[in-house]
Design a protein around this motif. Structure first.
Motif, short mmCIF file in Angstrom:
data_model
loop_
_atom_site.label_atom_id
_atom_site.label_comp_id
_atom_site.label_asym_id
_atom_site.label_seq_id
_atom_site.Cartn_x
_atom_site.Cartn_y
_atom_site.Cartn_z
N SER A 11 0.81 -1.22 0.00
CA SER A 11 0.00 0.00 0.00
C SER A 11 0.85 1.27 0.00
CB SER A 11 -0.95 0.01 1.20
OG SER A 11 -0.22 0.04 2.41
N ASN A 12 2.09 1.18 0.42
CA ASN A 12 2.96 2.36 0.42
C ASN A 12 3.87 2.39 -0.80
OD1 ASN A 12 4.61 0.21 1.07
ND2 ASN A 12 5.76 1.31 2.64
N CYS A 13 3.44 1.69 -1.85
CA CYS A 13 4.26 1.61 -3.07
C CYS A 13 3.57 2.27 -4.25
CB CYS A 13 4.53 0.15 -3.42
SG CYS A 13 5.66 -0.68 -2.31
N ARG A 14 4.40 2.70 -5.16
CA ARG A 14 3.96 3.18 -6.47
C ARG A 14 4.14 2.01 -7.43
NH1 ARG A 14 3.80 8.24 -7.70
NH2 ARG A 14 5.31 8.83 -6.12
N LYS A 15 3.18 1.78 -8.31
CA LYS A 15 3.31 0.73 -9.32
C LYS A 15 3.75 1.38 -10.62
CE LYS A 15 -0.25 -1.46 -11.22
NZ LYS A 15 -1.35 -2.43 -11.45
N ILE A 16 4.85 0.90 -11.15
CA ILE A 16 5.37 1.36 -12.44
C ILE A 16 5.24 0.17 -13.38
CG2 ILE A 16 7.39 2.26 -13.65
CD1 ILE A 16 8.34 3.17 -10.79
N PHE A 17 4.72 0.38 -14.56
CA PHE A 17 4.43 -0.79 -15.39
C PHE A 17 4.82 -0.61 -16.85
CE2 PHE A 17 0.59 1.79 -15.08
CZ PHE A 17 0.19 1.92 -16.40
N LEU A 18 4.96 -1.75 -17.50
CA LEU A 18 5.14 -1.86 -18.94
C LEU A 18 4.03 -2.79 -19.41
CD1 LEU A 18 7.08 -1.44 -21.46
CD2 LEU A 18 8.01 -3.67 -20.86
N ARG A 19 3.21 -2.33 -20.33
CA ARG A 19 2.06 -3.11 -20.80
C ARG A 19 2.24 -3.56 -22.23
NH1 ARG A 19 1.27 -4.04 -16.69
NH2 ARG A 19 -0.19 -3.22 -15.18
N LEU A 52 10.92 6.06 -1.98
CA LEU A 52 12.03 5.99 -2.94
C LEU A 52 11.63 6.44 -4.34
CD1 LEU A 52 13.49 2.49 -1.94
CD2 LEU A 52 14.26 4.77 -1.20
N SER A 53 10.38 6.86 -4.51
CA SER A 53 9.93 7.19 -5.86
C SER A 53 9.04 8.43 -5.93
CB SER A 53 9.18 6.00 -6.47
OG SER A 53 8.00 5.74 -5.75
N THR A 54 9.05 9.22 -4.88
CA THR A 54 8.27 10.46 -4.90
C THR A 54 9.22 11.62 -5.16
OG1 THR A 54 6.65 9.53 -3.39
CG2 THR A 54 6.70 11.94 -3.61
N PRO A 55 9.18 12.17 -6.36
CA PRO A 55 10.14 13.22 -6.70
C PRO A 55 9.93 14.49 -5.89
CG PRO A 55 8.63 12.79 -8.53
CD PRO A 55 8.28 11.84 -7.44
N VAL A 56 11.04 15.06 -5.49
CA VAL A 56 11.04 16.33 -4.77
C VAL A 56 11.43 17.45 -5.72
CG1 VAL A 56 12.12 17.62 -2.87
CG2 VAL A 56 11.59 15.19 -2.59
N LYS A 59 12.91 15.33 -10.99
CA LYS A 59 14.03 14.86 -11.79
C LYS A 59 13.95 13.34 -11.96
CE LYS A 59 17.06 18.60 -10.71
NZ LYS A 59 18.41 19.03 -10.56
N LEU A 60 14.36 12.88 -13.14
CA LEU A 60 14.30 11.47 -13.48
C LEU A 60 15.07 10.59 -12.50
CD1 LEU A 60 13.28 9.36 -15.49
CD2 LEU A 60 15.32 9.83 -16.88
N CYS A 61 16.16 11.08 -11.97
CA CYS A 61 16.98 10.28 -11.05
C CYS A 61 16.26 9.97 -9.74
CB CYS A 61 18.31 10.98 -10.77
SG CYS A 61 18.12 12.57 -9.92
N GLU A 62 15.13 10.60 -9.50
CA GLU A 62 14.38 10.37 -8.26
C GLU A 62 13.39 9.22 -8.36
OE1 GLU A 62 13.61 14.39 -6.08
OE2 GLU A 62 13.21 14.70 -8.24
N VAL A 63 13.23 8.66 -9.53
CA VAL A 63 12.25 7.59 -9.77
C VAL A 63 12.92 6.44 -10.52
CG1 VAL A 63 10.32 9.22 -9.83
CG2 VAL A 63 11.48 8.62 -11.96
N VAL A 64 12.16 5.36 -10.73
CA VAL A 64 12.62 4.27 -11.58
C VAL A 64 12.21 4.61 -13.01
CG1 VAL A 64 12.42 1.82 -12.11
CG2 VAL A 64 12.47 2.58 -9.73
N ASP A 65 13.19 4.72 -13.87
CA ASP A 65 12.98 5.12 -15.26
C ASP A 65 12.28 4.01 -16.05
OD1 ASP A 65 13.20 6.07 -17.88
OD2 ASP A 65 15.33 6.52 -17.72
N TYR A 66 11.27 4.35 -16.83
CA TYR A 66 10.58 3.37 -17.67
C TYR A 66 11.56 2.67 -18.61
CZ TYR A 66 6.76 6.65 -16.58
OH TYR A 66 5.89 7.49 -15.95
N LYS A 101 15.72 0.18 -5.84
CA LYS A 101 14.46 0.82 -5.45
C LYS A 101 13.25 -0.11 -5.56
CE LYS A 101 15.71 5.61 -6.46
NZ LYS A 101 15.33 6.83 -7.19
N VAL A 102 13.38 -1.23 -6.26
CA VAL A 102 12.24 -2.11 -6.50
C VAL A 102 12.03 -3.05 -5.31
CG1 VAL A 102 11.34 -3.95 -7.98
CG2 VAL A 102 12.52 -1.99 -9.00
#
Length: 130
Positions: A11-19, A52-56, A59-66, A101-102
């Motif tokens: 519940s405290n995670c962001r889902k990043i996906f490739l479909r 670990l994935s909420t940008p301040v 910037k791209l370095c703050e998240v997991v890049d697609y 980060k995953v």
């Protein structure tokens, strides 16, 4: 979220996906499958803690890049003949979980041409860091 993984709190995670990443690859154990490429679809969900994935700084370095997801899939499916979808899913899950980060990953693959009487046959794996 996942009944079989209800003990894991995402519940405290962001889902990043490739479909629906589509590729023609050499996959299969039967001789007829070793002679030709097959259409395969790959889907990936990465679960990354919000901390670990909420940008301040936006910037791209703050998240997991697609691109990390797409490139990882592309390298695996272009790496030569694969016998089993299970192997492909497990290898991808291991690669994604190696990212610092995953926290968890879900990977599925579908062979679109295996049988004429169904849309696809496939495999899905869910793994998480301890």
């Amino acid at each position: 979220m996942f009944a079989s993984h209800s003990h894991l709190d995402l519940s405290n995670c962001r889902k990043i996906f490739l479909r629906n990443y589509r590729a023609n690859i050499r996959i299969g154990v039967y001789e007829s499958e070793k002679l030709r490429e097959q259409r395969v679809v790959v889907n990936v969900d990465l679960f990354v803690p919000l901390a670990l994935s909420t940008p301040v700084e936006d910037k791209l370095c703050e998240v997991v890049d697609y691109d990390f997801i797409r490139t990882t899939v592309a390298l695996k499916v272009d790496g030569g003949h694969i016998h089993l979808q299970e192997t492909l899913c497990d290898d991808l899950a291991t690669s994604f979980l190696a990212h610092p980060k995953v926290r968890a990953v879900r990977v599925s693959t579908e062979k679109l041409d295996a049988y004429a009487d169904c849309e696809a046959v496939g495999v899905e794996v869910f793994r998480a860091k301890a």
